[in-house]
Design an enzyme around this catalytic site. Structure first.
Site, PDB file in Angstrom:
ATOM      1  N   ARG A 126      -7.801  18.381   9.224  1.00 38.43           N
ATOM      2  CA  ARG A 126      -6.724  18.452  10.213  1.00 38.43           C
ATOM      3  C   ARG A 126      -6.681  19.841  10.843  1.00 38.43           C
ATOM      4  O   ARG A 126      -7.085  20.822  10.220  1.00 38.43           O
ATOM      5  CB  ARG A 126      -5.354  18.165   9.559  1.00 38.43           C
ATOM      6  CG  ARG A 126      -5.239  16.782   8.966  1.00 38.43           C
ATOM      7  CD  ARG A 126      -3.851  16.524   8.395  1.00 38.43           C
ATOM      8  NE  ARG A 126      -3.777  15.255   7.696  1.00 38.43           N
ATOM      9  CZ  ARG A 126      -3.576  14.082   8.280  1.00 38.43           C
ATOM     10  NH1 ARG A 126      -3.398  14.027   9.597  1.00 38.43           N
ATOM     11  NH2 ARG A 126      -3.533  12.964   7.575  1.00 38.43           N
ATOM     12  N   LYS A 167     -13.069   2.659   0.889  1.00 37.47           N
ATOM     13  CA  LYS A 167     -12.683   2.649   2.311  1.00 37.47           C
ATOM     14  C   LYS A 167     -13.901   3.069   3.147  1.00 37.47           C
ATOM     15  O   LYS A 167     -14.429   4.165   2.980  1.00 37.47           O
ATOM     16  CB  LYS A 167     -11.504   3.590   2.553  1.00 37.47           C
ATOM     17  CG  LYS A 167     -10.203   3.090   1.938  1.00 37.47           C
ATOM     18  CD  LYS A 167      -9.073   4.079   2.114  1.00 37.47           C
ATOM     19  CE  LYS A 167      -8.664   4.238   3.567  1.00 37.47           C
ATOM     20  NZ  LYS A 167      -7.513   5.169   3.703  1.00 37.47           N
ATOM     21  N   ARG A 216       0.845  -1.198   0.000  1.00 40.49           N
ATOM     22  CA  ARG A 216       0.000   0.000   0.000  1.00 40.49           C
ATOM     23  C   ARG A 216       0.876   1.241   0.000  1.00 40.49           C
ATOM     24  O   ARG A 216       1.778   1.379   0.836  1.00 40.49           O
ATOM     25  CB  ARG A 216      -0.896  -0.005   1.237  1.00 40.49           C
ATOM     26  CG  ARG A 216      -1.621   1.323   1.498  1.00 40.49           C
ATOM     27  CD  ARG A 216      -2.463   1.219   2.760  1.00 40.49           C
ATOM     28  NE  ARG A 216      -3.060   2.493   3.150  1.00 40.49           N
ATOM     29  CZ  ARG A 216      -2.681   3.225   4.192  1.00 40.49           C
ATOM     30  NH1 ARG A 216      -1.665   2.826   4.965  1.00 40.49           N
ATOM     31  NH2 ARG A 216      -3.285   4.359   4.470  1.00 40.49           N
ATOM     32  N   THR A 229      -6.006  -1.168  10.074  1.00 40.11           N
ATOM     33  CA  THR A 229      -5.737  -0.199  11.141  1.00 40.11           C
ATOM     34  C   THR A 229      -5.484  -0.839  12.501  1.00 40.11           C
ATOM     35  O   THR A 229      -6.328  -1.545  13.042  1.00 40.11           O
ATOM     36  CB  THR A 229      -6.867   0.850  11.296  1.00 40.11           C
ATOM     37  OG1 THR A 229      -7.328   1.267  10.019  1.00 40.11           O
ATOM     38  CG2 THR A 229      -6.353   2.049  12.065  1.00 40.11           C
TER      39      THR A 229
END
Length: 497
Positions: A95, A241, A54, A299
């Site tokens: 963010r 995702k 990935r 994850t």
């Protein structure tokens, strides 16, 4: 030792390496980063058991990524592997901006101001958040989570100037560039940001195998990305995702439109109430298998091994449970990208997978996946279903499929057959793409003779590579007439000479 003998021994060792590498049915996805971004380190990870690399486009430059892609392709040419490349788009990741002095302690009860208008250096007076429509989308009472939920604030006012005032409900140390999640807010940002579109042009140019779309909210997000790929005649397959509650609402349609699915538990575990994450993971895996779509669990699977040489007991159980639930692949992120022991992490994960598959794994799930008469592929689905049934009944030593779209490979894989599964294809891109699918060993084969000759060729290829031997039972699926490239319509059983 003569050169000829030496070459022969090396060839045999390479052949055995290829067999050993593909022995674990549940595949391993590893994220590339500074800890493993050289040819030798990548090869070390492959030999440890990696099937898919990935590339995380949240970090690094296009030049960095091009060099890594070059290394992976060199490994595929020089070694007996078909390693897949997955490009993971960043998506609309929110963010906080820079923070004065590198960090700031915020306490429960503090009142802060978030601004998306100007890129200020964060202080108790004002903190920048990279979401232009923050003030328009949030409403009083909405929760805002920071740094994977370590910090929590609640919206108390949206000012006329476009600032958002919040009260800190759970304080702590606020660090720069940490992620922001809005679990109560319908985000208006597009799934593909300006940065993603620039990255996508590069990814299409590089012709990677898989493209992961982050923060998918609805099936139309996948449709839009596939449209862009089709316009560029790009054959990369698309992974959705799943990391937002809105995706769970439309999960059936998202799975139908996608080529594969990733349970991205990082943001999903922040956006959803934590107690709902295990059942969401199980539900996504089950629905993906039923639609013959590869599914990745990702994850924090072995996070403690970023620094340590052994995983936590809970992490071992987490990996084992993902395998037992039927995931096609389990994924490593920081463990291989920045961890101290990337190859050891992969080896450890592979050992867990092999132990589960050797002991408690539930193979031959055809009773759960009967062909559906309303399916447009009903007849070929029925052939694949019965091929897997037969492979179980006769304890076949190999189950062989042929495909030009990948569909037969994905369907045969979805039944999780105990018999070793081999997929032959004349489409080179599929050879690596199928490396993501549970149990699949893909082999390039471009002959178009009569079906009997093709079946004999395939068995001989497997025999030469040490996968089958004289006396073994082999089941083939295929289609006839061969030159018409019809969906799978033939099932044949053969005793190897």
């Amino acid at each position: 030792m003569s050169n000829n003998v030496d070459k022969y021994l090396h060839k045999q060792m390479d052949k055995q390496a290829g067999i050993d590498h593909t022995f674990h049915r549940t595949k391993i996805v590893a994220t590339v980063g500074p800890a493993c971004d050289t040819y030798d380190k990548l090869l070390e990870l492959v030999k440890a058991g990696v099937n898919v690399f990935r590339l995380n486009f949240s970090h690094g430059t296009h030049e960095d990524k091009a060099k890594i892609i070059e290394y992976i392709r060199a490994i595929n040419k020089a070694e007996p592997y078909n390693i897949s490349i997955l490009a993971d788009l960043q998506g609309p990741k929110l963010r906080v901006g820079e923070i004065q002095n590198g960090s700031m302690e915020i306490a429960t009860g503090d009142i802060l101001t978030f601004s998306s208008k100007e890129k200020v250096v964060g202080t108790k007076e004002k903190i920048y958040v990279s979401y232009p429509d923050l003030h328009a989308d949030v409403k009083v009472g909405d929760k805002i989570l920071i740094d994977d939920g370590k910090l929590e604030v609640v919206v108390i006012e949206v000012t006329k100037a476009g600032d958002v005032k919040v009260a800190v409900t759970y304080g702590g140390l606020l660090l720069p560039k940490k992620g922001v999640n809005l679990p109560d807010t319908a985000i208006s940002l597009p799934a593909l940001t300006d940065k993603d579109l620039v990255d996508l042009d590069f990814i299409i140019e590089q012709q990677v195998d898989w493209i992961a779309l982050s923060f998918v909210r609805k099936a139309e997000d996948i449709v839009d990305l596939k449209r862009r790929l089709n316009e560029k005649k790009c054959v990369s397959k698309v992974i959705a995702k799943i990391e937002m509650p809105s995706a769970m609402v439309d999960i059936r349609n998202i799975i139908l439109e996608s080529d594969a699915v990733m349970v991205a538990r990082g943001d999903l575990g922040v956006e959803l109430p934590v107690e709902k994450v295990p059942m969401a993971q199980r539900d996504i895996i089950r629905k993906s298998i039923h639609r013959a779509k590869p599914v990745i669990v990702a994850t924090q699977m072995m996070e403690s091994m970023i620094d340590r040489i052994k995983p936590n007991r809970s992490e071992i159980t987490d990996v084992a449970n993902a395998v037992l639930e039927g995931a096609d692949a389990v994924m490593l992120s920081a463990e291989t990208a920045t961890g101290k022991h990337p190859a050891l992490v992969v080896e450890t994960m592979r050992k867990i997978i092999l132990e589960v598959e050797r002991t408690e794994y539930r193979y031959d799930r055809e009773e759960d996946l009967r062909p559906q008469p309303h399916s447009p592929n009903f007849l070929s689905d029925a052939i694949c279903y019965n091929a897997c049934n037969m492979s179980k009944d006769v304890k076949a030593d190999a189950l062989i499929g042929m495909t030009q779209s990948g569909y037969t490979g994905f369907v045969l894989s979805s039944y999780r057959p105990r018999s070793p599964l081999f997929i032959f294809t004349k489409v080179r891109s599929l050879v690596n793409q199928l490396s993501l699918s549970w149990g699949v060993r893909a082999i390039y084969y471009d002959e178009e003779k009569d079906l009997d000759t093709i079946v004999a060729d395939q068995i001989n290829i497997l025999k030469e590579r040490g996968f089958v031997k004289s006396g073994d039972s082999v089941i083939n699926t295929g289609s006839t007439p061969v030159h018409l490239h019809l969906p799978t319509n033939v099932l044949k059983i053969t005793k190897v000479d």
